[in-house]
Enzyme design. Structure first.
Site, PDB file in Angstrom:
ATOM      1  N   GLY A 111      63.784  -6.185  -7.229  1.00  0.00           N
ATOM      2  CA  GLY A 111      64.135  -5.434  -6.019  1.00  0.00           C
ATOM      3  C   GLY A 111      65.619  -5.151  -5.948  1.00  0.00           C
ATOM      4  O   GLY A 111      66.037  -4.029  -5.597  1.00  0.00           O
TER       5      GLY A 111
ATOM      6  N   HIS B 170      75.128  -0.663 -24.956  1.00  0.00           N
ATOM      7  CA  HIS B 170      74.405   0.610 -24.977  1.00  0.00           C
ATOM      8  C   HIS B 170      74.402   1.330 -23.623  1.00  0.00           C
ATOM      9  O   HIS B 170      74.433   2.553 -23.586  1.00  0.00           O
ATOM     10  CB  HIS B 170      72.944   0.385 -25.399  1.00  0.00           C
ATOM     11  CG  HIS B 170      72.798   0.001 -26.839  1.00  0.00           C
ATOM     12  ND1 HIS B 170      71.587  -0.018 -27.487  1.00  0.00           N
ATOM     13  CD2 HIS B 170      73.720  -0.377 -27.759  1.00  0.00           C
ATOM     14  CE1 HIS B 170      71.756  -0.399 -28.752  1.00  0.00           C
ATOM     15  NE2 HIS B 170      73.048  -0.631 -28.945  1.00  0.00           N
TER      16      HIS B 170
ATOM     17  N   ASP C 182      70.230 -12.546  -2.526  1.00  0.00           N
ATOM     18  CA  ASP C 182      69.451 -12.922  -1.336  1.00  0.00           C
ATOM     19  C   ASP C 182      69.217 -14.431  -1.355  1.00  0.00           C
ATOM     20  O   ASP C 182      69.737 -15.143  -2.227  1.00  0.00           O
ATOM     21  CB  ASP C 182      68.159 -12.090  -1.233  1.00  0.00           C
ATOM     22  CG  ASP C 182      67.072 -12.502  -2.230  1.00  0.00           C
ATOM     23  OD1 ASP C 182      67.326 -13.376  -3.082  1.00  0.00           O
ATOM     24  OD2 ASP C 182      65.964 -11.940  -2.144  1.00  0.00           O
ATOM     25  N   HIS C 183      68.408 -14.911  -0.411  1.00  0.00           N
ATOM     26  CA  HIS C 183      68.160 -16.365  -0.298  1.00  0.00           C
ATOM     27  C   HIS C 183      67.536 -16.949  -1.565  1.00  0.00           C
ATOM     28  O   HIS C 183      67.816 -18.086  -1.930  1.00  0.00           O
ATOM     29  CB  HIS C 183      67.247 -16.634   0.903  1.00  0.00           C
ATOM     30  CG  HIS C 183      65.969 -15.846   0.859  1.00  0.00           C
ATOM     31  ND1 HIS C 183      65.936 -14.481   1.097  1.00  0.00           N
ATOM     32  CD2 HIS C 183      64.704 -16.209   0.555  1.00  0.00           C
ATOM     33  CE1 HIS C 183      64.702 -14.048   0.959  1.00  0.00           C
ATOM     34  NE2 HIS C 183      63.926 -15.072   0.627  1.00  0.00           N
TER      35      HIS C 183
ATOM     36  N   ARG D  92      74.137   9.401 -23.776  1.00  0.00           N
ATOM     37  CA  ARG D  92      72.952   9.024 -22.983  1.00  0.00           C
ATOM     38  C   ARG D  92      73.341   8.603 -21.562  1.00  0.00           C
ATOM     39  O   ARG D  92      72.670   8.954 -20.597  1.00  0.00           O
ATOM     40  CB  ARG D  92      72.206   7.897 -23.702  1.00  0.00           C
ATOM     41  CG  ARG D  92      71.585   8.412 -24.988  1.00  0.00           C
ATOM     42  CD  ARG D  92      71.218   7.316 -25.955  1.00  0.00           C
ATOM     43  NE  ARG D  92      70.768   7.889 -27.228  1.00  0.00           N
ATOM     44  CZ  ARG D  92      70.670   7.207 -28.359  1.00  0.00           C
ATOM     45  NH1 ARG D  92      70.984   5.930 -28.388  1.00  0.00           N
ATOM     46  NH2 ARG D  92      70.254   7.797 -29.452  1.00  0.00           N
TER      47      ARG D  92
ATOM     48  N   HIS E 206      75.710   6.439 -27.303  1.00  0.00           N
ATOM     49  CA  HIS E 206      75.362   5.781 -26.038  1.00  0.00           C
ATOM     50  C   HIS E 206      76.083   6.455 -24.861  1.00  0.00           C
ATOM     51  O   HIS E 206      75.538   6.533 -23.761  1.00  0.00           O
ATOM     52  CB  HIS E 206      75.699   4.290 -26.099  1.00  0.00           C
ATOM     53  CG  HIS E 206      75.028   3.605 -27.250  1.00  0.00           C
ATOM     54  ND1 HIS E 206      73.669   3.507 -27.347  1.00  0.00           N
ATOM     55  CD2 HIS E 206      75.534   3.040 -28.374  1.00  0.00           C
ATOM     56  CE1 HIS E 206      73.352   2.883 -28.474  1.00  0.00           C
ATOM     57  NE2 HIS E 206      74.475   2.591 -29.122  1.00  0.00           N
TER      58      HIS E 206
ATOM     59  N   CYS F 244      68.168 -11.661  -6.959  1.00  0.00           N
ATOM     60  CA  CYS F 244      67.129 -11.884  -5.950  1.00  0.00           C
ATOM     61  C   CYS F 244      66.055 -12.705  -6.664  1.00  0.00           C
ATOM     62  O   CYS F 244      66.274 -13.141  -7.800  1.00  0.00           O
ATOM     63  CB  CYS F 244      66.611 -10.581  -5.344  1.00  0.00           C
ATOM     64  SG  CYS F 244      65.625  -9.540  -6.429  1.00  0.00           S
ATOM     65  N   GLY F 245      64.922 -12.924  -6.049  1.00  0.00           N
ATOM     66  CA  GLY F 245      63.921 -13.806  -6.644  1.00  0.00           C
ATOM     67  C   GLY F 245      63.568 -13.428  -8.069  1.00  0.00           C
ATOM     68  O   GLY F 245      63.678 -14.223  -8.991  1.00  0.00           O
ATOM     69  N   THR F 246      63.151 -12.180  -8.244  1.00  0.00           N
ATOM     70  CA  THR F 246      62.798 -11.684  -9.586  1.00  0.00           C
ATOM     71  C   THR F 246      63.926 -10.885 -10.217  1.00  0.00           C
ATOM     72  O   THR F 246      63.884 -10.599 -11.419  1.00  0.00           O
ATOM     73  CB  THR F 246      61.596 -10.726  -9.492  1.00  0.00           C
ATOM     74  OG1 THR F 246      61.966  -9.665  -8.593  1.00  0.00           O
ATOM     75  CG2 THR F 246      60.351 -11.430  -8.983  1.00  0.00           C
ATOM     76  N   GLY F 247      64.845 -10.417  -9.412  1.00  0.00           N
ATOM     77  CA  GLY F 247      65.886  -9.491  -9.864  1.00  0.00           C
ATOM     78  C   GLY F 247      65.426  -8.042  -9.770  1.00  0.00           C
ATOM     79  O   GLY F 247      66.243  -7.118  -9.839  1.00  0.00           O
TER      80      GLY F 247
HETATM   81  C1  RB5 Z   1      62.100 -12.575  -1.676  1.00  0.00           C
HETATM   82  O1  RB5 Z   1      61.088 -13.492  -1.412  1.00  0.00           O
HETATM   83  C2  RB5 Z   1      61.769 -11.768  -2.906  1.00  0.00           C
HETATM   84  O2  RB5 Z   1      60.815 -10.812  -2.609  1.00  0.00           O
HETATM   85  C3  RB5 Z   1      63.023 -11.116  -3.479  1.00  0.00           C
HETATM   86  O3  RB5 Z   1      63.970 -12.103  -3.733  1.00  0.00           O
HETATM   87  C4  RB5 Z   1      62.872 -10.353  -4.779  1.00  0.00           C
HETATM   88  O4  RB5 Z   1      62.178 -11.101  -5.730  1.00  0.00           O
HETATM   89  C5  RB5 Z   1      62.416  -8.970  -4.706  1.00  0.00           C
HETATM   90  O5  RB5 Z   1      62.360  -8.227  -5.706  1.00  0.00           O
END
Ligand code: RB5
Length: 151
Positions: free
Chosen positions: A73, A101, A11-12, A139, A136, A68-71
């Protein structure tokens, strides 16, 4: 064995990281399929998780790299696609273990914030690791069974 094609999407919030990884992979001799996004304009990460996971699970000799921002989502969304084994990792060690694994076929990374140096080390570690099979495999087969049981 022939190098896999790497399907890459983000994503962005992870766009900059995706562009960096794309160049890194090309420099390493990989063929890259970039499914977007193609700018920093705000988009929805499930759309890119779907594109990467469908391409990997329906393709031949393909692996995915997703951001994505945190990975978080992106990993949750990608793992809704049957056959996807998407692993959110934060360092070269967990990148290696996600293959040895868990047989991860999609590497998921947080794009915000990211350090080019650590991203390069994670990507190299993930691409050079091998699934160990044995206990593994038992599993991972159980994960596949869960997928079939709760459709
Ligand atoms: C976008 O702002 C953010 O929510 C997305 O990139 C991500 O971190 C979601 O898990």
């Amino acid at each position: 064995m022939k190098k896999p094609v790497i399907v890459i999407g983000a994503d962005h919030a992870a766009f900059g990281m995706k562009e960096y990884i794309k160049q890194l992979l090309q420099d390493m001799g990989y063929t890259v399929e970039d499914v977007g996004t193609y700018s920093r304009r705000s988009v929805d990460y499930p759309d890119y998780a779907e594109k990467v996971a469908v391409a990997v699970t329906r393709g031949r000799n393909k692996k995915g790299i997703l951001g994505c921002g945190t990975g978080i989502g992106a990993a949750i969304a990608a793992n809704k696609i049957p056959g996807a084994l998407a692993a959110l990792v934060h360092n070269p060690r967990t990148a290696r273990l996600s293959v040895e694994h868990d047989n991860a076929n999609i590497l998921v990374l947080a794009g915000r914030p990211y350090s080019k140096k650590i991203v390069a080390r994670i990507v190299r570690s993930w691409l050079t690791s091998k699934f160990q099979g044995g206990r593994h495999l038992r599993r991972v087969k159980k994960i596949r069974r869960l997928e079939r049981s709760y459709r």
